[in-house]
Design a protein around this motif. Structure first.
Motif, PDB file in Angstrom:
ATOM      1  N   PRO A 121       0.826  -1.205   0.000  1.00  0.00           N
ATOM      2  CA  PRO A 121       0.000   0.000   0.000  1.00  0.00           C
ATOM      3  C   PRO A 121       0.863   1.259   0.000  1.00  0.00           C
ATOM      4  O   PRO A 121       2.001   1.257   0.472  1.00  0.00           O
ATOM      5  CB  PRO A 121      -0.800  -0.119   1.309  1.00  0.00           C
ATOM      6  CG  PRO A 121      -0.013  -1.038   2.169  1.00  0.00           C
ATOM      7  CD  PRO A 121       0.727  -1.959   1.242  1.00  0.00           C
ATOM      8  N   ARG A 122       0.298   2.331  -0.521  1.00  0.00           N
ATOM      9  CA  ARG A 122       1.035   3.591  -0.589  1.00  0.00           C
ATOM     10  C   ARG A 122       1.197   4.175   0.806  1.00  0.00           C
ATOM     11  O   ARG A 122       0.353   3.996   1.669  1.00  0.00           O
ATOM     12  CB  ARG A 122       0.360   4.562  -1.533  1.00  0.00           C
ATOM     13  CG  ARG A 122      -0.773   5.324  -0.921  1.00  0.00           C
ATOM     14  CD  ARG A 122      -1.363   6.372  -1.821  1.00  0.00           C
ATOM     15  NE  ARG A 122      -2.249   5.744  -2.786  1.00  0.00           N
ATOM     16  CZ  ARG A 122      -2.669   6.314  -3.885  1.00  0.00           C
ATOM     17  NH1 ARG A 122      -2.309   7.531  -4.193  1.00  0.00           N
ATOM     18  NH2 ARG A 122      -3.464   5.685  -4.709  1.00  0.00           N
ATOM     19  N   ILE A 123       2.312   4.870   0.977  1.00  0.00           N
ATOM     20  CA  ILE A 123       2.580   5.600   2.207  1.00  0.00           C
ATOM     21  C   ILE A 123       2.654   7.063   1.799  1.00  0.00           C
ATOM     22  O   ILE A 123       3.637   7.489   1.175  1.00  0.00           O
ATOM     23  CB  ILE A 123       3.906   5.153   2.858  1.00  0.00           C
ATOM     24  CG1 ILE A 123       3.899   3.642   3.117  1.00  0.00           C
ATOM     25  CG2 ILE A 123       4.158   5.930   4.146  1.00  0.00           C
ATOM     26  CD1 ILE A 123       5.258   3.079   3.495  1.00  0.00           C
ATOM     27  N   ASP A 124       1.600   7.831   2.132  1.00  0.00           N
ATOM     28  CA  ASP A 124       1.570   9.236   1.706  1.00  0.00           C
ATOM     29  C   ASP A 124       0.818  10.129   2.678  1.00  0.00           C
ATOM     30  O   ASP A 124       0.408  11.228   2.325  1.00  0.00           O
ATOM     31  CB  ASP A 124       0.967   9.352   0.306  1.00  0.00           C
ATOM     32  CG  ASP A 124      -0.488   8.918   0.245  1.00  0.00           C
ATOM     33  OD1 ASP A 124      -1.002   8.362   1.242  1.00  0.00           O
ATOM     34  OD2 ASP A 124      -1.124   9.136  -0.800  1.00  0.00           O
ATOM     35  N   GLU A 125       0.660   9.674   3.911  1.00  0.00           N
ATOM     36  CA  GLU A 125      -0.087  10.465   4.875  1.00  0.00           C
ATOM     37  C   GLU A 125       0.741  11.646   5.383  1.00  0.00           C
ATOM     38  O   GLU A 125       1.925  11.502   5.668  1.00  0.00           O
ATOM     39  CB  GLU A 125      -0.509   9.607   6.062  1.00  0.00           C
ATOM     40  CG  GLU A 125      -1.593   8.604   5.735  1.00  0.00           C
ATOM     41  CD  GLU A 125      -2.039   7.868   6.971  1.00  0.00           C
ATOM     42  OE1 GLU A 125      -3.060   8.274   7.554  1.00  0.00           O
ATOM     43  OE2 GLU A 125      -1.350   6.910   7.345  1.00  0.00           O
ATOM     44  N   VAL A 126       0.078  12.779   5.511  1.00  0.00           N
ATOM     45  CA  VAL A 126       0.674  13.998   6.052  1.00  0.00           C
ATOM     46  C   VAL A 126       0.022  14.256   7.399  1.00  0.00           C
ATOM     47  O   VAL A 126      -1.152  13.954   7.602  1.00  0.00           O
ATOM     48  CB  VAL A 126       0.437  15.177   5.082  1.00  0.00           C
ATOM     49  CG1 VAL A 126       0.952  16.474   5.661  1.00  0.00           C
ATOM     50  CG2 VAL A 126       1.077  14.891   3.741  1.00  0.00           C
ATOM     51  N   GLY A 127       0.795  14.814   8.324  1.00  0.00           N
ATOM     52  CA  GLY A 127       0.258  15.127   9.645  1.00  0.00           C
ATOM     53  C   GLY A 127       0.352  13.971  10.627  1.00  0.00           C
ATOM     54  O   GLY A 127      -0.190  14.040  11.713  1.00  0.00           O
ATOM     55  N   VAL A 128       1.039  12.904  10.243  1.00  0.00           N
ATOM     56  CA  VAL A 128       1.222  11.754  11.129  1.00  0.00           C
ATOM     57  C   VAL A 128       2.612  11.830  11.758  1.00  0.00           C
ATOM     58  O   VAL A 128       3.519  12.460  11.204  1.00  0.00           O
ATOM     59  CB  VAL A 128       1.051  10.419  10.371  1.00  0.00           C
ATOM     60  CG1 VAL A 128      -0.353  10.292   9.820  1.00  0.00           C
ATOM     61  CG2 VAL A 128       2.081  10.258   9.274  1.00  0.00           C
ATOM     62  N   LEU A 146       2.303  22.376  13.500  1.00  0.00           N
ATOM     63  CA  LEU A 146       2.373  20.918  13.632  1.00  0.00           C
ATOM     64  C   LEU A 146       3.288  20.557  14.806  1.00  0.00           C
ATOM     65  O   LEU A 146       4.272  21.243  15.069  1.00  0.00           O
ATOM     66  CB  LEU A 146       2.929  20.286  12.352  1.00  0.00           C
ATOM     67  CG  LEU A 146       2.035  20.342  11.118  1.00  0.00           C
ATOM     68  CD1 LEU A 146       2.784  19.809   9.902  1.00  0.00           C
ATOM     69  CD2 LEU A 146       0.758  19.548  11.327  1.00  0.00           C
ATOM     70  N   PRO A 147       2.989  19.455  15.482  1.00  0.00           N
ATOM     71  CA  PRO A 147       3.870  19.013  16.570  1.00  0.00           C
ATOM     72  C   PRO A 147       5.252  18.630  16.030  1.00  0.00           C
ATOM     73  O   PRO A 147       5.410  18.354  14.836  1.00  0.00           O
ATOM     74  CB  PRO A 147       3.158  17.781  17.129  1.00  0.00           C
ATOM     75  CG  PRO A 147       1.799  17.766  16.555  1.00  0.00           C
ATOM     76  CD  PRO A 147       1.821  18.615  15.326  1.00  0.00           C
ATOM     77  N   PRO A 148       6.266  18.594  16.889  1.00  0.00           N
ATOM     78  CA  PRO A 148       7.603  18.187  16.461  1.00  0.00           C
ATOM     79  C   PRO A 148       7.605  16.754  15.917  1.00  0.00           C
ATOM     80  O   PRO A 148       6.805  15.918  16.331  1.00  0.00           O
ATOM     81  CB  PRO A 148       8.443  18.266  17.729  1.00  0.00           C
ATOM     82  CG  PRO A 148       7.637  19.056  18.699  1.00  0.00           C
ATOM     83  CD  PRO A 148       6.212  18.944  18.290  1.00  0.00           C
ATOM     84  N   ARG A 149       8.504  16.520  14.980  1.00  0.00           N
ATOM     85  CA  ARG A 149       8.676  15.187  14.368  1.00  0.00           C
ATOM     86  C   ARG A 149       7.394  14.680  13.712  1.00  0.00           C
ATOM     87  O   ARG A 149       7.037  13.517  13.832  1.00  0.00           O
ATOM     88  CB  ARG A 149       9.205  14.181  15.373  1.00  0.00           C
ATOM     89  CG  ARG A 149      10.563  14.522  15.879  1.00  0.00           C
ATOM     90  CD  ARG A 149      11.042  13.478  16.842  1.00  0.00           C
ATOM     91  NE  ARG A 149      12.328  13.870  17.369  1.00  0.00           N
ATOM     92  CZ  ARG A 149      13.337  13.053  17.531  1.00  0.00           C
ATOM     93  NH1 ARG A 149      13.212  11.792  17.249  1.00  0.00           N
ATOM     94  NH2 ARG A 149      14.483  13.488  18.013  1.00  0.00           N
ATOM     95  N   THR A 150       6.723  15.567  13.019  1.00  0.00           N
ATOM     96  CA  THR A 150       5.498  15.224  12.300  1.00  0.00           C
ATOM     97  C   THR A 150       5.760  15.363  10.806  1.00  0.00           C
ATOM     98  O   THR A 150       6.488  16.258  10.375  1.00  0.00           O
ATOM     99  CB  THR A 150       4.348  16.173  12.713  1.00  0.00           C
ATOM    100  OG1 THR A 150       4.132  16.016  14.112  1.00  0.00           O
ATOM    101  CG2 THR A 150       3.070  15.856  11.977  1.00  0.00           C
ATOM    102  N   VAL A 151       5.172  14.482  10.020  1.00  0.00           N
ATOM    103  CA  VAL A 151       5.317  14.549   8.568  1.00  0.00           C
ATOM    104  C   VAL A 151       4.540  15.758   8.064  1.00  0.00           C
ATOM    105  O   VAL A 151       3.324  15.838   8.213  1.00  0.00           O
ATOM    106  CB  VAL A 151       4.811  13.244   7.898  1.00  0.00           C
ATOM    107  CG1 VAL A 151       4.847  13.366   6.381  1.00  0.00           C
ATOM    108  CG2 VAL A 151       5.618  12.045   8.365  1.00  0.00           C
ATOM    109  N   ALA A 152       5.273  16.721   7.483  1.00  0.00           N
ATOM    110  CA  ALA A 152       4.658  17.939   6.972  1.00  0.00           C
ATOM    111  C   ALA A 152       4.310  17.804   5.493  1.00  0.00           C
ATOM    112  O   ALA A 152       3.350  18.415   5.023  1.00  0.00           O
ATOM    113  CB  ALA A 152       5.586  19.129   7.185  1.00  0.00           C
TER     114      ALA A 152
END
Length: 178
Positions: A121-128, A146-152
């Motif tokens: 499956p694709r991995i493309d989530e933002v904000g995780v 966004l919190p630290p160490r979050t995918v922007a």
């Protein structure tokens, strides 16, 4: 003389009832304890053979599953440059012709769906939260929303799961707190 249809003679009958022919010997009687011991040995060997066969079946099934997964990964890996190329073509086409870009985006989505059907499956989530098992950091940004160490942002699609990763997603993450 050796005609099978010819009637038998007294000489032939004399050979058949001759005292020279001995009946087959019967084996000597075996004591019951020896029979039980022999039976136990044969049953033990049978149980061991059945267990060996079962273990061989299980091992073969595991090896087949591993070989199937490895071949699936090889096929999917070969397909990754096609997906990346389609992504680049879509980006370019958006600046040239919106209709062309939509058509190419549709083809790219079909390619991504094919990888998903192969089990990646694709991995493309933002904000995780950033997960080093499925993400590869391409850059770090300062963002207060966004919190630290979050995918922007996702710069390159990733495919797979933490257990079966084909390629990590190339991501932009927020800076860690100091």
């Amino acid at each position: 003389m050796d005609n099978p249809d010819a009637p038998s003679t007294d000489a032939d009958e004399g050979l058949a009832s001759s005292e020279h022919v001995t009946p087959p010997e019967e084996p000597p009687p075996v004591p019951p304890d020896d029979l039980n011991q022999r039976l136990a040995e044969v049953e033990d060997r049978w149980h061991r053979a059945a267990a060996d066969l079962d273990n061989t079946r299980k091992r073969t099934a595991r090896e087949l599953a591993l070989a199937r997964d490895a071949e699936r990964a090889r096929a999917a890996t070969v397909f990754l440059p096609v997906v990346d190329g389609l992504e680049d073509a879509v980006t370019y086409a958006k600046g040239v012709n919106a209709g062309l870009a939509e058509g190419m985006e549709s083809i790219r989505e079909q390619a991504v769906a094919a990888l998903e059907r192969l089990g990646y499956p694709r991995i493309d989530e933002v904000g995780v939260p950033f997960d080093p098992r499925i993400h590869e950091v391409l850059s770090v940004v300062e963002r207060g929303d966004l919190p630290p160490r979050t995918v922007a942002a996702v710069a390159r699609l990733g495919f797979g799961t933490p257990e079966r990763l084909l390629r990590p997603a190339g991501v932009v993450v927020t800076a860690a707190e100091e």
